[in-house]
Design a protein around this motif. Structure first.
Motif, mmCIF file in Angstrom:
data_model
loop_
_atom_site.group_PDB
_atom_site.id
_atom_site.type_symbol
_atom_site.label_atom_id
_atom_site.label_comp_id
_atom_site.label_asym_id
_atom_site.label_seq_id
_atom_site.Cartn_x
_atom_site.Cartn_y
_atom_site.Cartn_z
ATOM 1 N N THR A 200 0.836 -1.215 0.000
ATOM 2 C CA THR A 200 0.000 0.000 0.000
ATOM 3 C C THR A 200 0.863 1.255 0.000
ATOM 4 O O THR A 200 0.562 2.225 -0.715
ATOM 5 N N ALA A 201 1.935 1.242 0.780
ATOM 6 C CA ALA A 201 2.825 2.408 0.841
ATOM 7 C C ALA A 201 3.485 2.663 -0.510
ATOM 8 O O ALA A 201 3.598 3.807 -0.960
ATOM 9 N N VAL A 202 3.914 1.596 -1.176
ATOM 10 C CA VAL A 202 4.549 1.752 -2.495
ATOM 11 C C VAL A 202 3.521 2.218 -3.525
ATOM 12 O O VAL A 202 3.811 3.081 -4.353
ATOM 13 N N ASP A 203 2.309 1.685 -3.463
ATOM 14 C CA ASP A 203 1.257 2.136 -4.380
ATOM 15 C C ASP A 203 0.973 3.622 -4.197
ATOM 16 O O ASP A 203 0.779 4.363 -5.173
ATOM 17 N N GLY A 204 0.952 4.070 -2.944
ATOM 18 C CA GLY A 204 0.718 5.484 -2.671
ATOM 19 C C GLY A 204 1.808 6.360 -3.244
ATOM 20 O O GLY A 204 1.535 7.442 -3.787
ATOM 21 N N TYR A 205 3.037 5.897 -3.133
ATOM 22 C CA TYR A 205 4.156 6.640 -3.728
ATOM 23 C C TYR A 205 4.043 6.698 -5.243
ATOM 24 O O TYR A 205 4.223 7.761 -5.856
ATOM 25 N N LEU A 206 3.709 5.585 -5.870
ATOM 26 C CA LEU A 206 3.636 5.527 -7.329
ATOM 27 C C LEU A 206 2.548 6.455 -7.873
ATOM 28 O O LEU A 206 2.712 7.058 -8.943
ATOM 29 N N LYS A 207 1.463 6.590 -7.149
ATOM 30 C CA LYS A 207 0.379 7.472 -7.600
ATOM 31 C C LYS A 207 0.796 8.936 -7.588
ATOM 32 O O LYS A 207 0.311 9.737 -8.386
ATOM 33 N N LEU A 208 1.705 9.296 -6.677
ATOM 34 C CA LEU A 208 2.111 10.689 -6.528
ATOM 35 C C LEU A 208 3.403 11.033 -7.269
ATOM 36 O O LEU A 208 3.668 12.213 -7.542
ATOM 37 N N CYS A 209 4.221 10.019 -7.570
ATOM 38 C CA CYS A 209 5.541 10.269 -8.183
ATOM 39 C C CYS A 209 5.388 10.957 -9.537
ATOM 40 O O CYS A 209 4.685 10.461 -10.426
ATOM 41 N N PRO A 210 6.039 12.108 -9.734
ATOM 42 C CA PRO A 210 5.905 12.837 -10.999
ATOM 43 C C PRO A 210 6.737 12.250 -12.147
ATOM 44 O O PRO A 210 6.561 12.652 -13.299
ATOM 45 N N HIS A 211 7.614 11.322 -11.833
ATOM 46 C CA HIS A 211 8.493 10.751 -12.853
ATOM 47 C C HIS A 211 7.890 9.451 -13.380
ATOM 48 O O HIS A 211 7.532 8.565 -12.600
ATOM 49 N N PRO A 212 7.756 9.324 -14.688
ATOM 50 C CA PRO A 212 7.144 8.107 -15.248
ATOM 51 C C PRO A 212 7.975 6.866 -14.927
ATOM 52 O O PRO A 212 9.208 6.897 -14.987
ATOM 53 N N GLN A 213 7.274 5.796 -14.586
ATOM 54 C CA GLN A 213 7.968 4.556 -14.268
ATOM 55 C C GLN A 213 8.366 3.824 -15.545
ATOM 56 O O GLN A 213 7.591 3.744 -16.500
ATOM 57 N N GLN A 214 9.597 3.344 -15.543
ATOM 58 C CA GLN A 214 10.117 2.579 -16.673
ATOM 59 C C GLN A 214 10.643 1.247 -16.147
ATOM 60 O O GLN A 214 11.241 1.203 -15.067
ATOM 61 N N PRO A 215 10.426 0.166 -16.888
ATOM 62 C CA PRO A 215 10.786 -1.165 -16.373
ATOM 63 C C PRO A 215 12.224 -1.291 -15.903
ATOM 64 O O PRO A 215 12.486 -1.952 -14.891
ATOM 65 N N ARG A 216 13.151 -0.647 -16.599
ATOM 66 C CA ARG A 216 14.562 -0.813 -16.243
ATOM 67 C C ARG A 216 15.077 0.306 -15.343
ATOM 68 O O ARG A 216 16.235 0.253 -14.904
ATOM 69 N N ALA A 217 14.270 1.305 -15.081
ATOM 70 C CA ALA A 217 14.694 2.419 -14.232
ATOM 71 C C ALA A 217 14.407 2.094 -12.775
ATOM 72 O O ALA A 217 13.598 1.218 -12.456
ATOM 73 N N ALA A 218 15.068 2.820 -11.887
ATOM 74 C CA ALA A 218 14.865 2.614 -10.459
ATOM 75 C C ALA A 218 13.418 2.899 -10.082
ATOM 76 O O ALA A 218 12.809 3.849 -10.578
ATOM 77 N N LEU A 219 12.875 2.066 -9.204
ATOM 78 C CA LEU A 219 11.511 2.281 -8.717
ATOM 79 C C LEU A 219 11.439 3.558 -7.888
ATOM 80 O O LEU A 219 10.519 4.366 -8.042
ATOM 81 N N PHE A 220 12.422 3.748 -7.023
ATOM 82 C CA PHE A 220 12.437 4.919 -6.156
ATOM 83 C C PHE A 220 13.352 5.986 -6.752
ATOM 84 O O PHE A 220 14.541 5.755 -6.950
ATOM 85 N N ARG A 221 12.754 7.161 -7.002
ATOM 86 C CA ARG A 221 13.466 8.215 -7.712
ATOM 87 C C ARG A 221 13.851 9.364 -6.793
ATOM 88 O O ARG A 221 13.149 9.685 -5.830
ATOM 89 N N GLY A 222 14.962 9.996 -7.169
ATOM 90 C CA GLY A 222 15.347 11.230 -6.521
ATOM 91 C C GLY A 222 14.522 12.379 -7.069
ATOM 92 O O GLY A 222 13.746 12.214 -8.016
#
Length: 310
Positions: A200-222
């Motif tokens: 749930t915590a990771v889902d909440g982060y993903l909904k708010l993260c302004p950087h698009p998720q890419q399969p090979r990129a880091a899940l957690f972004r600076g």
């Protein structure tokens, strides 16, 4: 004293380091520590034997040489713990080079490691671990950054991950499944259940993260979109622990210790906890039983009538 090492000795050390890197999947940090330990030992040998060339001096090392090296290290202020680590690296190098060169390494391999008091893990109490997660959520001004930091710390405590393991997750791991396949130290893989609050915590982060998720990129972004630096999590936990009045040992790694200790307290068996943590040896996991025993003795000393009056 590294300049005293002959080209042959330096080459042998670098070949062993390459072997260790490939065989054990050792991190660059580990390889750097191995290099410093072995090069330091070879530098001492070169000076001790008058700068002899080639690999021949390695085969002539005896017990007195090992004692002289260890005495020299202690005289430099090297702790027993650090010397034990250096000796372990030297033994690893000697096993490899002796097999390759065909000499007997008994004098080195039989050298006893200096005794030292093993550090016990420093877990947080259960309420302190929960408070830490809640307080981390209040540190950042940007909601997505707060959600990110909370998600990382929740993974450390909820799944027993090392900070490096949590930050190695990629976009391909999202949304997090009920179990993760984690590659830990030495390239060892383990299966880790992911509790619902962590997902749930990771889902909440993903909904708010302004950087698009890419399969090979880091899940957690600076903040700028690159991979999150572990120092960011260390800093946010430093701020949180000061606000909560927790000791300096309340670090990201302490959340992993807390995961293990609280599982043990709840009746988890050591073998299962060993698998969840990815420890190669059960003796490493057994340190948590010492933590539990130490806490039990503190309670005994504080509560038992005879202990209070002794």
């Amino acid at each position: 004293m590294a300049f005293l090492i002959s080209p042959a000795l330096r080459s042998a050390a670098e070949d062993w380091l390459s072997h260790a890197r490939a065989l054990k999947a050792a991190s660059e940090r580990t390889v750097a520590a191995y290099r410093a330990d072995v090069i330091g030992f070879l530098s001492f040998l070169s000076a001790h034997h008058g700068g002899q060339e080639g690999l021949a001096p390695l085969a002539r090392v005896d017990v007195s040489d090992m004692r002289a090296w260890m005495a020299s290290e202690r005289a430099r202020g090297v702790s027993a713990r650090s010397l034990a680590r250096s000796l372990s690296a030297v033994k690893g190098f000697y096993r490899w080079v002796a097999e390759r060169e065909g000499f007997e390494p008994t004098a080195v391999l039989s050298t006893r490691s200096p005794k030292f008091q093993k550090r016990l893990p420093r877990p947080l109490a259960e309420d302190a671990a929960r408070d830490m997660i809640a307080r981390v959520d209040l540190q950042a001004r940007e909601p997505w950054v707060a959600a990110r930091d909370t998600a990382v710390v929740t993974l450390l405590y909820g799944c027993g991950l090392r900070i490096s393991e949590a930050l190695s997750l990629t976009g391909a791991d999202a949304p997090l499944p009920e179990v993760l396949r984690i590659t830990g130290k030495g390239g060892k893989e383990r299966i880790v259940p992911v509790i619902a609050p962590a997902r749930t915590a990771v889902d909440g982060y993903l909904k708010l993260c302004p950087h698009p998720q890419q399969p090979r990129a880091a899940l957690f972004r600076g903040v700028r979109g690159g991979a999150l630096n572990p120092r960011a999590i260390q800093k946010v936990m430093e701020a949180a622990r000061l606000q909560l009045g927790l000791p300096a040992t309340a670090t990201p790694h302490a959340m992993r210790h807390s995961f293990a200790t609280h599982l043990l307290n709840a009746g988890g068996d050591l073998r299962s906890i060993q698998e969840l943590l990815g420890h190669a040896s059960l003796s490493t996991t057994q340190a948590y039983t010492a933590v539990d025993t130490a806490r039990l003795m503190e309670v005994y000393a504080a509560a038992h009538p005879r202990a209070r009056t002794a």
